[in-house]
Design a protein around this motif. Sequence first.
Motif, PDB file in Angstrom:
ATOM      1  N   ILE A  24       0.863  -1.172   0.000  1.00 42.47           N
ATOM      2  CA  ILE A  24       0.000   0.000   0.000  1.00 42.47           C
ATOM      3  C   ILE A  24       0.902   1.226   0.000  1.00 42.47           C
ATOM      4  O   ILE A  24       1.693   1.425   0.917  1.00 42.47           O
ATOM      5  CB  ILE A  24      -0.959   0.006   1.206  1.00 42.47           C
ATOM      6  CG1 ILE A  24      -1.981  -1.132   1.063  1.00 42.47           C
ATOM      7  CG2 ILE A  24      -1.654   1.360   1.340  1.00 42.47           C
ATOM      8  CD1 ILE A  24      -2.983  -1.240   2.185  1.00 42.47           C
ATOM      9  N   ALA A  25       0.780   2.018  -1.058  1.00 47.80           N
ATOM     10  CA  ALA A  25       1.555   3.247  -1.189  1.00 47.80           C
ATOM     11  C   ALA A  25       0.641   4.422  -0.867  1.00 47.80           C
ATOM     12  O   ALA A  25      -0.533   4.422  -1.251  1.00 47.80           O
ATOM     13  CB  ALA A  25       2.103   3.368  -2.612  1.00 47.80           C
ATOM     14  N   PHE A  26       1.182   5.437  -0.176  1.00 46.24           N
ATOM     15  CA  PHE A  26       0.329   6.543   0.249  1.00 46.24           C
ATOM     16  C   PHE A  26       1.138   7.785   0.609  1.00 46.24           C
ATOM     17  O   PHE A  26       2.295   7.701   0.996  1.00 46.24           O
ATOM     18  CB  PHE A  26      -0.512   6.134   1.467  1.00 46.24           C
ATOM     19  CG  PHE A  26       0.320   5.806   2.681  1.00 46.24           C
ATOM     20  CD1 PHE A  26       0.627   6.770   3.629  1.00 46.24           C
ATOM     21  CD2 PHE A  26       0.823   4.526   2.866  1.00 46.24           C
ATOM     22  CE1 PHE A  26       1.411   6.473   4.735  1.00 46.24           C
ATOM     23  CE2 PHE A  26       1.603   4.209   3.958  1.00 46.24           C
ATOM     24  CZ  PHE A  26       1.904   5.190   4.899  1.00 46.24           C
ATOM     25  N   VAL A  27       0.488   8.924   0.466  1.00 45.04           N
ATOM     26  CA  VAL A  27       0.898  10.163   1.104  1.00 45.04           C
ATOM     27  C   VAL A  27      -0.040  10.279   2.302  1.00 45.04           C
ATOM     28  O   VAL A  27      -1.253  10.103   2.141  1.00 45.04           O
ATOM     29  CB  VAL A  27       0.748  11.376   0.163  1.00 45.04           C
ATOM     30  CG1 VAL A  27       0.999  12.679   0.899  1.00 45.04           C
ATOM     31  CG2 VAL A  27       1.700  11.244  -1.026  1.00 45.04           C
ATOM     32  N   PRO A  28       0.469  10.509   3.510  1.00 37.65           N
ATOM     33  CA  PRO A  28      -0.425  10.526   4.679  1.00 37.65           C
ATOM     34  C   PRO A  28      -1.667  11.390   4.460  1.00 37.65           C
ATOM     35  O   PRO A  28      -1.587  12.491   3.916  1.00 37.65           O
ATOM     36  CB  PRO A  28       0.477  11.100   5.779  1.00 37.65           C
ATOM     37  CG  PRO A  28       1.851  10.652   5.376  1.00 37.65           C
ATOM     38  CD  PRO A  28       1.864  10.774   3.866  1.00 37.65           C
ATOM     39  N   ASP A  29      -2.818  10.835   4.868  1.00 37.80           N
ATOM     40  CA  ASP A  29      -4.108  11.478   4.655  1.00 37.80           C
ATOM     41  C   ASP A  29      -5.062  10.996   5.738  1.00 37.80           C
ATOM     42  O   ASP A  29      -5.154   9.789   6.003  1.00 37.80           O
ATOM     43  CB  ASP A  29      -4.639  11.099   3.266  1.00 37.80           C
ATOM     44  CG  ASP A  29      -6.073  11.545   3.037  1.00 37.80           C
ATOM     45  OD1 ASP A  29      -6.351  12.736   3.264  1.00 37.80           O
ATOM     46  OD2 ASP A  29      -6.902  10.714   2.649  1.00 37.80           O
ATOM     47  N   ALA A  30      -5.771  11.907   6.363  1.00 37.29           N
ATOM     48  CA  ALA A  30      -6.701  11.547   7.443  1.00 37.29           C
ATOM     49  C   ALA A  30      -7.795  10.604   6.959  1.00 37.29           C
ATOM     50  O   ALA A  30      -8.204   9.698   7.680  1.00 37.29           O
ATOM     51  CB  ALA A  30      -7.317  12.810   8.043  1.00 37.29           C
ATOM     52  N   GLY A  31      -8.274  10.777   5.753  1.00 36.89           N
ATOM     53  CA  GLY A  31      -9.331   9.926   5.235  1.00 36.89           C
ATOM     54  C   GLY A  31      -8.907   8.474   5.062  1.00 36.89           C
ATOM     55  O   GLY A  31      -9.728   7.571   5.102  1.00 36.89           O
ATOM     56  N   HIS A  32      -7.629   8.254   4.861  1.00 43.72           N
ATOM     57  CA  HIS A  32      -7.099   6.900   4.708  1.00 43.72           C
ATOM     58  C   HIS A  32      -6.399   6.419   5.974  1.00 43.72           C
ATOM     59  O   HIS A  32      -5.723   5.389   5.952  1.00 43.72           O
ATOM     60  CB  HIS A  32      -6.086   6.857   3.561  1.00 43.72           C
ATOM     61  CG  HIS A  32      -6.699   6.963   2.209  1.00 43.72           C
ATOM     62  ND1 HIS A  32      -7.616   6.061   1.716  1.00 43.72           N
ATOM     63  CD2 HIS A  32      -6.505   7.871   1.213  1.00 43.72           C
ATOM     64  CE1 HIS A  32      -7.955   6.398   0.486  1.00 43.72           C
ATOM     65  NE2 HIS A  32      -7.304   7.489   0.158  1.00 43.72           N
ATOM     66  N   SER A  33      -6.549   7.123   7.084  1.00 40.61           N
ATOM     67  CA  SER A  33      -5.756   6.820   8.285  1.00 40.61           C
ATOM     68  C   SER A  33      -5.975   5.401   8.810  1.00 40.61           C
ATOM     69  O   SER A  33      -5.027   4.762   9.272  1.00 40.61           O
ATOM     70  CB  SER A  33      -6.010   7.849   9.384  1.00 40.61           C
ATOM     71  OG  SER A  33      -7.366   7.834   9.778  1.00 40.61           O
TER      72      SER A  33
END
Length: 175
Positions: A24-33
């Motif tokens: 899982i690749a991500f830029v930190p985001d509250a919606g995906h926390s």
Amino acid sequence: MEAVEHSWQKDVFDVLKQGGIRQIAFVPDAGHSYAISAARSDPDITDVVLTTEEEGVGVVAGAWLGGQRAALLMQSSGVGNCVNMFSLLDSCRFPFLTLVTMRGEYAEFNPWQGPMGRRTQGVLELMGINVHRAERPDEVGEIVGAALESTFLAGERNAVLLSQSLIGRKKWERN
């Protein structure tokens, strides 16, 4: 029997896990926390923190070349950062799954989020990515599952837009 909290965020992670997502690749985001935290805690999933969303397109493509399924989690504002890299997906016919938390919609306080939020679906479609949209908590798992199957069984490129109303009102807080 004690009630168990069941949320759309948990549904997202459960579908990814059951669908064989290993990165899982991500830029930190509250919606995906929730999904980010669950991935970080899961020894079977590698979490990849990105400095920009476009790097995630390469991570997902590289995972596929290495024999693993991956998903990119991002916010709608990050879709604009990926446009050039989306051409890699089309040229090489890589399967692609991204889950996009929307901004610039429901009760948005930040006017900078509006332009990309209004254009996210169109940008993705112009780049050859199928777009699915989840508005209600009870439909998130089904929609993410359908997109995941289309991605990895049919080799398609898919984005699931998670409505800002799912996340709720964001509030600007001063420190």
